[in-house]
Enzyme design. Structure first.
Site, short mmCIF file in Angstrom:
data_model
loop_
_atom_site.label_atom_id
_atom_site.label_comp_id
_atom_site.label_asym_id
_atom_site.label_seq_id
_atom_site.Cartn_x
_atom_site.Cartn_y
_atom_site.Cartn_z
N THR A 101 -4.13 -44.45 17.75
CA THR A 101 -5.40 -43.92 17.22
C THR A 101 -5.21 -43.78 15.71
O THR A 101 -4.39 -42.98 15.25
CB THR A 101 -5.74 -42.55 17.82
OG1 THR A 101 -5.79 -42.68 19.24
CG2 THR A 101 -7.10 -42.07 17.31
N LYS A 176 -13.21 -44.66 19.08
CA LYS A 176 -12.19 -43.71 19.58
C LYS A 176 -12.36 -42.35 18.89
O LYS A 176 -12.22 -41.29 19.52
CB LYS A 176 -10.80 -44.28 19.32
CG LYS A 176 -9.65 -43.30 19.48
CD LYS A 176 -9.31 -42.96 20.92
CE LYS A 176 -8.32 -41.79 20.96
NZ LYS A 176 -7.71 -41.57 22.23
N LYS A 244 -4.71 -34.96 13.49
CA LYS A 244 -4.87 -36.24 12.76
C LYS A 244 -6.20 -36.91 13.12
O LYS A 244 -6.94 -37.37 12.25
CB LYS A 244 -3.67 -37.13 13.12
CG LYS A 244 -3.70 -38.56 12.70
CD LYS A 244 -3.95 -39.56 13.82
CE LYS A 244 -3.13 -39.46 15.06
NZ LYS A 244 -3.47 -40.36 16.14
P1 NAP Z 1 4.50 -40.21 20.38
O1 NAP Z 1 5.16 -39.80 21.63
O2 NAP Z 1 4.83 -39.47 19.12
O3 NAP Z 1 4.74 -41.78 20.18
C1 NAP Z 1 4.70 -42.45 18.97
C2 NAP Z 1 5.98 -43.25 18.87
O4 NAP Z 1 5.92 -44.12 17.73
C3 NAP Z 1 7.20 -42.33 18.68
O5 NAP Z 1 8.14 -42.62 19.69
C4 NAP Z 1 7.70 -42.69 17.29
O6 NAP Z 1 9.08 -42.64 17.12
C5 NAP Z 1 7.23 -44.13 17.16
N1 NAP Z 1 7.13 -44.53 15.75
C6 NAP Z 1 6.41 -43.97 14.76
N2 NAP Z 1 6.58 -44.63 13.61
C7 NAP Z 1 7.44 -45.62 13.87
C8 NAP Z 1 8.01 -46.66 13.09
N3 NAP Z 1 7.75 -46.76 11.78
N4 NAP Z 1 8.85 -47.51 13.69
C9 NAP Z 1 9.14 -47.40 15.00
N5 NAP Z 1 8.63 -46.44 15.80
C10 NAP Z 1 7.80 -45.57 15.23
O7 NAP Z 1 2.92 -40.11 20.55
P2 NAP Z 1 1.98 -40.60 21.76
O8 NAP Z 1 1.49 -39.42 22.49
O9 NAP Z 1 2.64 -41.71 22.50
O10 NAP Z 1 0.72 -41.14 20.95
C11 NAP Z 1 0.76 -42.38 20.25
C12 NAP Z 1 -0.62 -42.63 19.64
O11 NAP Z 1 -1.59 -42.70 20.68
C13 NAP Z 1 -1.10 -41.53 18.68
O12 NAP Z 1 -1.82 -42.11 17.63
C14 NAP Z 1 -1.99 -40.68 19.56
O13 NAP Z 1 -2.97 -40.00 18.79
C15 NAP Z 1 -2.59 -41.72 20.49
N6 NAP Z 1 -3.00 -41.26 21.83
C16 NAP Z 1 -2.24 -40.36 22.52
C17 NAP Z 1 -2.64 -39.98 23.79
C18 NAP Z 1 -1.86 -38.98 24.60
O14 NAP Z 1 -2.44 -38.41 25.54
N7 NAP Z 1 -0.59 -38.76 24.32
C19 NAP Z 1 -3.79 -40.53 24.36
C20 NAP Z 1 -4.51 -41.48 23.65
C21 NAP Z 1 -4.10 -41.84 22.38
P3 NAP Z 1 9.91 -41.26 17.24
O15 NAP Z 1 10.30 -41.25 18.68
O16 NAP Z 1 11.06 -41.41 16.31
O17 NAP Z 1 8.97 -40.15 16.85
#
Ligand code: NAP
Length: 327
Positions: A101, A176, A244
């Site tokens: 997102t 979104k 965010k």
């Molecule tokens: P998350 O667990 O923080 O996953 C993001 C991943 O991206 C983390 O593992 C992070 O690494 C990795 N990352 C960030 N920058 C990077 C880079 N430069 N190189 C390599 N890896 C990198 O978050 P999430 O819940 O999966 O959400 C991901 C996205 O989807 C967000 O934008 C969120 O708003 C959206 N979203 C989430 C949900 C939900 O329910 N969780 C639902 C819909 C949409 P690290 O492990 O080192 O932090």
């Protein structure tokens, strides 16, 4: 023409959402290379047959399709547009699909940069939460036409149950953000409703059940806020990610010369939670704003951290939080 089953896929960002989504691509038999900033979060996928790559560029080098599921617009900007970013590191003709997102303007910039370099890039944020990612039933919100996305459709279908086509670059992200505006209002309503029930000495569980069966119900009430009734603040959806999203939504509204008082209130609530030490908790922790200090402190919040004004994003990254007119 649809890509063949032996096409090569890279997946970058194997966090809460990315890991289960990548798992569905593995389950469907695709060959998968993975990268994540913190390597251990990809261990489960590697144990199931994915190949680890040390950098996004190495992961993308031979891939026909690259998926990204990162945290913030700043992460997306780095991974795509840096000198060794995906736009240049991927091969000609590759598909670059961002599930994060993120900012509508950044999605348009990536799409345009990819087109110049002879790659196909589109924004494809998702909704359905962690459980939807695990079940492979996410709703996809695509900034491309179904006709143009045909080559990658079978891949998208491995982790989704429906796809909405918003037809142009960045429009998936805008749609979104519309979802997040509605979600945040429902979440705040659920938190306030539970607080009134609790303070009145009537059962919040019973009120939640009653409201859920009627016109006041919402997914945020039944599947998110009620987790707080069991003292469960673990993240399915991180509070800092909702913060965010609401910043991005408010920036989009500003561009449209719209005022969104409801979303501003939701942003201030979630910002307060994040400042008080709740940024890595699930969004249901917003209910802690309505409890007494002893309860919120026991859950890990620290009100002495609270600042007078909402905290803005990293100023160096402002341009993808503010709208096009501020570029
Ligand atoms: P998350 O667990 O923080 O996953 C993001 C991943 O991206 C983390 O593992 C992070 O690494 C990795 N990352 C960030 N920058 C990077 C880079 N430069 N190189 C390599 N890896 C990198 O978050 P999430 O819940 O999966 O959400 C991901 C996205 O989807 C967000 O934008 C969120 O708003 C959206 N979203 C989430 C949900 C939900 O329910 N969780 C639902 C819909 C949409 P690290 O492990 O080192 O932090």
């Amino acid at each position: 023409m649809v890509l063949s089953n032996d096409c090569k896929i890279a997946f970058i960002g194997t966090g809460i959402m990315g890991a289960p989504i990548a798992g569905h691509l593995l389950d469907a038999g695709y060959s998968l290379t993975v990268h994540n900033r913190t390597r251990e979060k990809a261990d489960g996928l590697v144990a199931r047959g994915a190949v680890w790559a040390d950098t996004p560029a190495k992961a993308a080098r031979d891939a026909d399709v690259v998926f990204t599921m990162l945290g913030y617009p700043s992460d997306v900007e780095d991974v795509y547009l840096a000198t060794d970013g995906l736009i240049r590191a991927s091969k000609k003709g590759a598909w670059l699909i961002d599930l994060t997102t993120s900012s509508p303007q950044l999605a348009r910039d990536i799409h345009d940069a990819a087109e110049v370099e002879d790659r196909h890039a589109f924004d494809c944020p998702v909704t359905g939460g962690q459980q939807g990612a695990i079940d492979g039933t996410l709703t996809l919100i695509a900034g491309i036409t179904s006709k143009d996305a045909k080559p990658v459709l079978p891949l998208l279908q491995t982790f989704s149950s429906q796809i909405y086509w918003f037809e142009r670059a960045g429009a998936g992200q805008t749609a979104k953000l519309c979802n997040q505006i509605s979600l945040a209002a429902s979440l705040a309503g659920a938190a306030e409703m539970l607080a009134v029930a609790e303070q009145s000495g009537i059962s919040p569980e019973l009120v939640a059940q009653m409201v859920g069966a009627g016109m006041g119900g919402s997914v945020q009430l039944s599947r998110v806020a009620t987790r707080a009734l069991e003292g469960d603040y673990a993240p399915g959806f991180l509070a800092e990610h909702l913060r965010k999203d609401l910043m991005l939504a408010l920036a989009t509204a500003e561009d449209l010369e719209l005022t969104l008082p409801e979303t501003e209130t939701s942003f201030n609530l979630i910002d307060m939670l994040c400042q008080a030490g709740g940024s890595r908790k699930g969004t249901q922790a917003v209910t802690l704003l309505y409890t007494d200090e002893a309860t919120s402190t026991a859950a890990g919040l620290d009100w002495s951290l609270l600042k007078a004004e909402p905290q803005d994003a990293d100023p160096a990254r402002q341009r993808y939080y503010t709208g096009t007119k501020n570029l």
